[in-house]
Design a protein around this motif. Structure first.
Motif, PDB file in Angstrom:
ATOM      1  N   THR A   7       0.551  -1.359   0.134  1.00 43.10           N
ATOM      2  CA  THR A   7       0.564  -0.049   0.091  1.00 43.10           C
ATOM      3  C   THR A   7       1.233   0.679  -0.285  1.00 43.10           C
ATOM      4  OG1 THR A   7      -2.153  -1.530   1.136  1.00 43.10           O
ATOM      5  CG2 THR A   7      -1.751   1.121   1.294  1.00 43.10           C
ATOM      6  N   PRO A   8       1.174   2.031  -1.214  1.00 44.09           N
ATOM      7  CA  PRO A   8       1.520   3.697  -0.973  1.00 44.09           C
ATOM      8  C   PRO A   8       1.169   4.640   0.462  1.00 44.09           C
ATOM      9  CG  PRO A   8      -0.158   3.720  -2.651  1.00 44.09           C
ATOM     10  CD  PRO A   8      -0.198   1.317  -1.963  1.00 44.09           C
ATOM     11  N   PRO A  13       1.472  11.457  -4.262  1.00 42.12           N
ATOM     12  CA  PRO A  13       1.207  11.838  -5.389  1.00 42.12           C
ATOM     13  C   PRO A  13       0.445  11.304  -6.222  1.00 42.12           C
ATOM     14  CG  PRO A  13       2.736  13.124  -4.712  1.00 42.12           C
ATOM     15  CD  PRO A  13       2.881  12.293  -4.110  1.00 42.12           C
ATOM     16  N   ASP A  14      -0.598  10.840  -7.010  1.00 42.52           N
ATOM     17  CA  ASP A  14      -1.081  10.023  -7.677  1.00 42.52           C
ATOM     18  C   ASP A  14      -0.281   9.564  -8.754  1.00 42.52           C
ATOM     19  OD1 ASP A  14      -3.873   9.578  -6.356  1.00 42.52           O
ATOM     20  OD2 ASP A  14      -5.000  10.500  -6.830  1.00 42.52           O
ATOM     21  N   ASP A  15      -0.179  11.133  -9.743  1.00 39.98           N
ATOM     22  CA  ASP A  15       0.820  10.728 -11.118  1.00 39.98           C
ATOM     23  C   ASP A  15       2.502   9.401 -10.409  1.00 39.98           C
ATOM     24  OD1 ASP A  15       2.205  12.932  -9.325  1.00 39.98           O
ATOM     25  OD2 ASP A  15       2.248  14.093 -11.057  1.00 39.98           O
ATOM     26  N   LEU A  16       2.835  10.215  -9.279  1.00 40.87           N
ATOM     27  CA  LEU A  16       3.708   9.307  -8.740  1.00 40.87           C
ATOM     28  C   LEU A  16       3.685   8.317  -8.554  1.00 40.87           C
ATOM     29  CD1 LEU A  16       6.861   9.358  -7.953  1.00 40.87           C
ATOM     30  CD2 LEU A  16       6.644  10.324  -6.080  1.00 40.87           C
ATOM     31  N   GLY A  17       2.467   7.483  -7.954  1.00 36.75           N
ATOM     32  CA  GLY A  17       2.210   5.808  -8.186  1.00 36.75           C
ATOM     33  C   GLY A  17       1.663   5.819  -8.626  1.00 36.75           C
ATOM     34  N   ASP A  18       0.933   6.284 -10.386  1.00 34.74           N
ATOM     35  CA  ASP A  18       0.656   5.057 -11.138  1.00 34.74           C
ATOM     36  C   ASP A  18       2.084   5.661 -11.730  1.00 34.74           C
ATOM     37  OD1 ASP A  18      -1.863   6.083 -10.327  1.00 34.74           O
ATOM     38  OD2 ASP A  18      -2.234   7.435 -11.624  1.00 34.74           O
ATOM     39  N   GLY A  19       2.783   6.190 -11.742  1.00 32.72           N
ATOM     40  CA  GLY A  19       4.529   5.885 -12.405  1.00 32.72           C
ATOM     41  C   GLY A  19       4.719   4.666 -12.177  1.00 32.72           C
ATOM     42  N   LEU A  20       5.458   4.766 -10.285  1.00 33.29           N
ATOM     43  CA  LEU A  20       5.943   3.308 -10.019  1.00 33.29           C
ATOM     44  C   LEU A  20       5.269   2.500 -10.458  1.00 33.29           C
ATOM     45  CD1 LEU A  20       6.248   5.298  -6.253  1.00 33.29           C
ATOM     46  CD2 LEU A  20       7.812   5.079  -8.623  1.00 33.29           C
TER      47      LEU A  20
END
Length: 114
Positions: A7-8, A13-20
């Protein structure tokens, strides 16, 4: 290890989580190493500036540095700082320094040599 993905952090930030989420395991390890080095670099700058980053850790960082090794070994510049990395629930000292645009690090030893 759980079959469920980790779990992040809730404030990531959503964009960072999505990128990872799109990265390979190798790339994620490279990012983790970079993030650790960047955090150490910023902590060093904060310590040199006498700043507290607002989370109450300034004094803790100074304390850890005092407890760490005093002099860098051969091949490690005198401007290097000691950092503590936790790996598999064990804590280790690493020397870290900037070499041009890159952050370099060298293993020093366990924090608790027991």
């Amino acid at each position: 290890m759980s079959d469920d993905p980790p779990t992040p952090p809730t404030d990531l930030p959503d964009d960072l989580g999505d990128g990872l989420e799109q990265c390979s395991p190798t790339r994620l390890r490279q990012i983790a190493e970079y993030a650790e080095a960047l955090a150490a670099f910023r902590e060093r700058n904060d310590r040199l500036d006498g700043a507290d980053d607002g989370d109450g850790e300034h004094a803790d960082r100074a304390h850890r540095r005092e407890d760490g090794p005093e002099n860098p070994p051969d091949g490690v510049p005198s401007k290097a700082t000691i950092t503590v990395k936790e790996i598999n629930d064990n804590r280790y000292y690493y020397w870290q320094w900037r070499d041009g645009e890159q952050i370099r690090s060298q293993y020093e030893g366990p924090v608790d040599p027991a």
